[in-house]
Each structure stands twice: as structure tokens, then as C-alpha cells.
Scaffold this active site. Sequence first.
Site, PDB file in Angstrom:
ATOM      1  N   ILE A   1       0.816  -1.207   0.000  1.00  0.00           N
ATOM      2  CA  ILE A   1       0.000   0.000   0.000  1.00  0.00           C
ATOM      3  C   ILE A   1       0.860   1.272   0.000  1.00  0.00           C
ATOM      4  CG2 ILE A   1      -0.233   0.357   2.507  1.00  0.00           C
ATOM      5  CD1 ILE A   1      -3.283   0.586   2.012  1.00  0.00           C
TER       6      ILE A   1
ATOM      7  N   HIS B   1       6.136 -11.754   6.010  1.00  0.00           N
ATOM      8  CA  HIS B   1       5.919 -11.358   4.621  1.00  0.00           C
ATOM      9  C   HIS B   1       7.256 -11.100   3.971  1.00  0.00           C
ATOM     10  CE1 HIS B   1       5.517  -7.948   7.391  1.00  0.00           C
ATOM     11  NE2 HIS B   1       6.162  -7.242   6.480  1.00  0.00           N
TER      12      HIS B   1
HETATM   13  P1  AMP Z   1       7.116  -4.446   7.481  1.00  0.00           P
HETATM   14  O1  AMP Z   1       7.408  -3.031   7.909  1.00  0.00           O
HETATM   15  O2  AMP Z   1       8.330  -5.205   7.011  1.00  0.00           O
HETATM   16  O3  AMP Z   1       6.349  -5.189   8.546  1.00  0.00           O
HETATM   17  O4  AMP Z   1       6.194  -4.329   6.206  1.00  0.00           O
HETATM   18  C1  AMP Z   1       4.826  -4.126   6.302  1.00  0.00           C
HETATM   19  C2  AMP Z   1       4.381  -3.592   4.972  1.00  0.00           C
HETATM   20  O5  AMP Z   1       2.975  -3.737   4.896  1.00  0.00           O
HETATM   21  C3  AMP Z   1       4.678  -2.122   4.756  1.00  0.00           C
HETATM   22  O6  AMP Z   1       5.520  -1.974   3.617  1.00  0.00           O
HETATM   23  C4  AMP Z   1       3.305  -1.485   4.560  1.00  0.00           C
HETATM   24  O7  AMP Z   1       3.321  -0.442   3.613  1.00  0.00           O
HETATM   25  C5  AMP Z   1       2.484  -2.674   4.130  1.00  0.00           C
HETATM   26  N1  AMP Z   1       1.062  -2.603   4.384  1.00  0.00           N
HETATM   27  C6  AMP Z   1       0.455  -2.270   5.540  1.00  0.00           C
HETATM   28  N2  AMP Z   1      -0.883  -2.363   5.415  1.00  0.00           N
HETATM   29  C7  AMP Z   1      -1.122  -2.789   4.150  1.00  0.00           C
HETATM   30  C8  AMP Z   1      -2.312  -3.078   3.407  1.00  0.00           C
HETATM   31  N3  AMP Z   1      -3.539  -2.954   3.950  1.00  0.00           N
HETATM   32  N4  AMP Z   1      -2.178  -3.478   2.118  1.00  0.00           N
HETATM   33  C9  AMP Z   1      -0.966  -3.582   1.553  1.00  0.00           C
HETATM   34  N5  AMP Z   1       0.195  -3.332   2.210  1.00  0.00           N
HETATM   35  C10 AMP Z   1       0.126  -2.939   3.484  1.00  0.00           C
END
Ligand code: AMP
Length: 116
Positions: A33, A102
Site C-alpha cells: 500500500i 511477509h
Molecule cells: P514491514 O514493515 O516489514 O512489517 O512491512 C509491512 C508492509 O505492509 C509495509 O511496507 C506497509 O506499507 C504494508 N502494508 C500495511 N498495510 C497494508 C495493506 N492494507 N495493504 C498492503 N500493504 C500494506
Amino acid sequence: MSQTDCLFCRIVAGDIPADIIYESDRVVAFRDINPQAPTHVLIIPRAHVSTINDMTEDHSPDFAALFLAARLIAQSEGIADDGYRVVMNCNAGAGQSVFHVHLHLLGGRRMTWPPG
Ligand code: AMP
């Protein structure tokens, strides 16, 4: 954390919308996102695992599936030949903000090293 509290479990369940670009029996991939590169895809196991620290031998097929999906998506996104980066942050000190593991797949621009 229960699965109803987990953002990414809710995306897997279809309760929260996401731009899903790939699914298999083990993993789901969707566009980040807040993209940090022209291609920024998150690849997650359907089964909840909070961090790499919680991984056991039983999770091995899921983790292998994350990398196999990364290879396929890099091809379909057209970034396989130029190069791409896969990153998995573990815990807050490394920048993890969503506690369902992820794999970040990033590409479409020149990457620098070391990462920040
Ligand atoms: P991390 O900081 O490694 O835990 O990565 C989490 C990622 O999830 C970040 O890059 C966010 O931008 C992404 N993120 C959070 N909420 C969403 C969502 N609803 N849809 C897609 N990506 C998301």
C-alpha cells in the site's frame, strides 16, 4: 495475536481488500500500500506465523513457497533480468510493523547497499 486481529490474515480471508496479484495453496501476494519501488509486492503465507523467530520445521514448505512465488512474480513483473531484492524484516528493530511474516519483493529501480 488471534487471526481476527491480524491485518494480513484478514487480507487472506478476504475481509480487507488488497491488490492481489498471485495466489497459491500456500501463499498470497499483493501490492504494498506504500510502495518503496516501482514494483513492491508483499508475499505472505496463508497460515499465520508472526516472525521468522516463530518459524519451525513444519513451516518450511510455506517459506519455500514464498521464494518460489517471488521468482514467478519477478518474471511476470518484468524485473527478473534487471534484478530485484527480497527482504523479510524480523521484529521492530529491523522495521517489521506487521506481525505476520511477509517477503517484500522490490524492483524496477537501482537498489543500494547497505540497506537503511
Ligand atoms: P514491514 O514493515 O516489514 O512489517 O512491512 C509491512 C508492509 O505492509 C509495509 O511496507 C506497509 O506499507 C504494508 N502494508 C500495511 N498495510 C497494508 C495493506 N492494507 N495493504 C498492503 N500493504 C500494506
